[in-house]
Motif scaffolding. Sequence first.
Motif, PDB file in Angstrom:
ATOM      1  N   ASP A  46      -4.976  -6.866   3.856  1.00  0.00           N
ATOM      2  CA  ASP A  46      -4.508  -6.154   5.037  1.00  0.00           C
ATOM      3  C   ASP A  46      -3.692  -4.907   4.692  1.00  0.00           C
ATOM      4  O   ASP A  46      -3.288  -4.157   5.580  1.00  0.00           O
ATOM      5  CB  ASP A  46      -3.680  -7.075   5.931  1.00  0.00           C
ATOM      6  N   SER A  47      -3.461  -4.674   3.409  1.00  0.00           N
ATOM      7  CA  SER A  47      -2.672  -3.512   2.985  1.00  0.00           C
ATOM      8  C   SER A  47      -3.485  -2.233   3.113  1.00  0.00           C
ATOM      9  O   SER A  47      -4.697  -2.210   2.885  1.00  0.00           O
ATOM     10  CB  SER A  47      -2.198  -3.684   1.548  1.00  0.00           C
ATOM     11  N   THR A  48      -2.795  -1.152   3.482  1.00  0.00           N
ATOM     12  CA  THR A  48      -3.449   0.146   3.631  1.00  0.00           C
ATOM     13  C   THR A  48      -2.906   1.202   2.670  1.00  0.00           C
ATOM     14  O   THR A  48      -3.479   2.285   2.560  1.00  0.00           O
ATOM     15  CB  THR A  48      -3.270   0.665   5.072  1.00  0.00           C
ATOM     16  N   THR A  49      -1.802   0.895   1.966  1.00  0.00           N
ATOM     17  CA  THR A  49      -1.181   1.831   1.039  1.00  0.00           C
ATOM     18  C   THR A  49      -0.736   1.085  -0.209  1.00  0.00           C
ATOM     19  O   THR A  49      -0.372  -0.097  -0.144  1.00  0.00           O
ATOM     20  CB  THR A  49       0.041   2.523   1.685  1.00  0.00           C
ATOM     21  N   ALA A  50      -0.755   1.752  -1.351  1.00  0.00           N
ATOM     22  CA  ALA A  50      -0.407   1.129  -2.628  1.00  0.00           C
ATOM     23  C   ALA A  50       1.011   0.570  -2.609  1.00  0.00           C
ATOM     24  O   ALA A  50       1.869   0.994  -1.823  1.00  0.00           O
ATOM     25  CB  ALA A  50      -0.552   2.140  -3.756  1.00  0.00           C
ATOM     26  N   PHE A  51       1.256  -0.379  -3.484  1.00  0.00           N
ATOM     27  CA  PHE A  51       2.586  -0.973  -3.620  1.00  0.00           C
ATOM     28  C   PHE A  51       3.551  -0.020  -4.308  1.00  0.00           C
ATOM     29  O   PHE A  51       4.678   0.193  -3.853  1.00  0.00           O
ATOM     30  CB  PHE A  51       2.458  -2.282  -4.408  1.00  0.00           C
ATOM     31  N   ILE A  52       3.116   0.604  -5.442  1.00  0.00           N
ATOM     32  CA  ILE A  52       3.996   1.460  -6.242  1.00  0.00           C
ATOM     33  C   ILE A  52       3.401   2.860  -6.347  1.00  0.00           C
ATOM     34  O   ILE A  52       2.231   3.019  -6.693  1.00  0.00           O
ATOM     35  CB  ILE A  52       4.187   0.890  -7.659  1.00  0.00           C
ATOM     36  N   ASP A  53       4.229   3.854  -6.055  1.00  0.00           N
ATOM     37  CA  ASP A  53       3.856   5.257  -6.256  1.00  0.00           C
ATOM     38  C   ASP A  53       4.494   5.709  -7.569  1.00  0.00           C
ATOM     39  O   ASP A  53       5.721   5.742  -7.686  1.00  0.00           O
ATOM     40  CB  ASP A  53       4.365   6.096  -5.088  1.00  0.00           C
TER      41      ASP A  53
END
Length: 276
Positions: free
Chosen positions: A109-116
């Motif tokens: 369900d994630s739409t963006t990475a955890f770590i930038d």
Amino acid sequence: IKVNITDAFDNQGNTTDPNYNIGTISSLGELVAAIENGGNYVIISDLNISSGASTLSASLLASEPKQTIINLNGKTITVHNTASAPLITVADGSVLTLTGDGTIIVTSDSTTAFIDNNGTINLEGGTLTTDSVAVIDNSNGTTNVNGGEPTDGAINGGAVNSVTDLINNVLTNGGELTLHEDVTFTEALMVTTTNPIIIDGNGHTLTTSATRAIRLTVGEANVTISNLNTVVTAERIGTNDIRGISIDGNIDNVMDGDLDGFINAYLTQLATGELK
């Protein structure tokens, strides 16, 4: 030529340094504090991270570069990020190191990475896996994979260095490197710099199908190798010479076994009285 081969003090990577303080992480707030403050930490419970948590504004600030080491310690971090931005940022000049067994999972369900990542991430342990977007998004940063196991899609974009890349870089430019996994090569590793090189094998094995594992090609090489097992699977044609480390230069013939002829001539002259 200087080659130092020393015994390891701990093949588990532990240290007896009393100044090496380790904090614990058991909640989202403690994870955020670890990222923001830097230092050495161990995760002591599984974490379920949701983008709805207001505490997740962690970053390794570019204005004050930090070094943070987090031991996953066999725990699982499950990430549900439906926000428009990553939940953790590693800024330029900062270093985040992940060690130990454990897993970081980004859910479907994630739409963006955890770590930038705009700095450096050292993946020395743990498994990164995703059912959707990346665990690490290398915006302008570098991720060094030296013992961890990122699955397909877990690291996105930017520079990603394998352990073989890291070894070759140290042997070419100098520096220090600790291995966190066994390594296999098909060719000898070439030392081409006079800059000091320190490699801690950490109890791991370097296997090569070449006739030698590490070859020193410069006369002023300064190499220190500790706790590294070398396995050479090839034999040199015409000799029984199988070497872990070889040194080129004036003594190369000795290292290649050509000393046998000299010894034979010496003993012959000694036995016949011809030696003067």
